[in-house]
Design an enzyme around this catalytic site. Sequence first.
Site, short mmCIF file in Angstrom:
data_model
loop_
_atom_site.label_atom_id
_atom_site.label_comp_id
_atom_site.label_asym_id
_atom_site.label_seq_id
_atom_site.Cartn_x
_atom_site.Cartn_y
_atom_site.Cartn_z
N PHE A 1 0.86 -1.19 0.00
CA PHE A 1 0.00 0.00 0.00
C PHE A 1 0.89 1.23 0.00
CE2 PHE A 1 -2.40 3.51 1.76
CZ PHE A 1 -3.53 3.46 0.97
N ASP B 1 9.17 2.63 1.75
CA ASP B 1 8.01 3.35 2.27
C ASP B 1 7.93 3.03 3.76
OD1 ASP B 1 5.47 4.02 3.17
OD2 ASP B 1 4.48 3.56 1.27
N LYS C 1 2.60 9.75 8.45
CA LYS C 1 1.83 9.36 9.64
C LYS C 1 2.34 9.89 10.99
CE LYS C 1 -1.03 5.83 7.79
NZ LYS C 1 -0.66 5.13 6.57
C1 PLP Z 1 -0.93 5.38 5.13
C2 PLP Z 1 0.09 4.93 4.17
C3 PLP Z 1 0.32 5.64 2.98
C4 PLP Z 1 -0.51 6.82 2.57
O1 PLP Z 1 -0.42 7.88 3.46
P1 PLP Z 1 -1.51 9.06 3.42
O2 PLP Z 1 -1.00 10.05 4.40
O3 PLP Z 1 -2.83 8.46 3.78
O4 PLP Z 1 -1.52 9.59 2.03
C5 PLP Z 1 1.34 5.19 2.15
N1 PLP Z 1 2.09 4.12 2.47
C6 PLP Z 1 1.89 3.42 3.61
C7 PLP Z 1 2.77 2.26 3.92
C8 PLP Z 1 0.88 3.79 4.49
O5 PLP Z 1 0.65 3.07 5.59
#
Ligand code: PLP
Length: 397
Positions: free
Chosen positions: A138, A223, A252
Amino acid sequence: MKNEDVIKISQEVLAQTYGRFPVVLVRGEGCKVWDVEGKEYLDFVAGIGVCNLGHCHPKVVQAIREQAGKLLHVSNLYHIEPQVQLAQLLVKHSFADRVFFCNSGTEANEAAIKLARKYSQDHFGPGRFEIISLLKSFHGRTLGALAATGQERFHKGFEPMLPGFKFVPQGDLAAMEAAISPATCAIMVEPIQAEGGVNLPDGGYLRALRRLCEQKKLLLIYDEIQVGMGRTGKLFAYEHYGVPPDIMTMAKGLAGGVPIGATLATEEVAKSFTPGTHAATFGGNPLSTAAGVAALRATIEDGILENCQRSSAHFMTRLEGLKKKYSFIKEVRGKGLMVGMELDREGKGVVMDCLKRGFLINCTVETVLRFIPPLVITPPEIDRLVKALDEIFSGWN
Ligand SMILES: *Cc1c(COP(=O)(O)O)cnc(C)c1O
């Protein structure tokens, strides 16, 4: 005010993009939140890995109050003091030499994708733009980050996807090698997959990816939007595996609850972001970066990582205890306080039952109960949740 009063209006005026649980949360402190009717909940969701320091951490609140009275916003046409301080801290505590700030995770990944493409064009000429990421990954909801996300259900209805992305299963090195073509410029992975169901890589996987990247002159992008900022018991998840990337994204938990995103890179790679190549109006905004400085300092200096490791060990032991008792629990897995419990059935009902009993938990990919509490959670609080889960599960037999 009642929960149902707010919910009624919410259903009338908001875009219905979320399946929301029927509570309106109005206050938070540490690991607790309260709804509009005064009911208390113990929070094992933490804003999906945002409130790592707990709700309204005093140092973060103080920093926001002070900064709000001084300067809320100026353009990146000028130098911004807390932005510089936060970048300096991130550089000091990671592999990175330079930081680009934005406002969210998906934006941080957009910047990473653009930087990887630009670096590749600068050094190898055009036609080298492809990024290989993992199935079950994701990476966000904007069109670039969405195209990088290896889950078809998120793509549905929004095709055509941005070209230049391929997916292979996590842990399958042969598939990764086979997917690399002359058009490939980077490999992009979450060191531990979060939304995909708490999927940990084999010990040597990231090291093997690093080696592959060196052989084929590709960039390695991590990420760490959800697994960074202490979530796994180290400041960054990659530290568990000892393998640094070329580019890393954060968001986050970075500013303790205030919107922020960051794309970190080595000097060699960051050089490709020259003036005019990328920008964000609010990126590195004084308010969010002042909160970020306070949050990062607290994470490093206040024993947060140690508490995360201690509470994690306790949590895992207790959940393993439940697994021994109930055969429908297939696996308990995790790192630090990124914890998943895979069931042989849907977990949605458990989430609702927990809510009724005053616990916020989450469920991903239908069958994996996910626990991502604030990193300040204590063993007695964990025991309260485990007791509730035990009661809920015992009703199933
Ligand atoms: C939450 C998340 C995103 C997206 O972040 P947003 O601030 O909602 O755009 C991307 N990568 C990972 C691994 C995430 O957990």
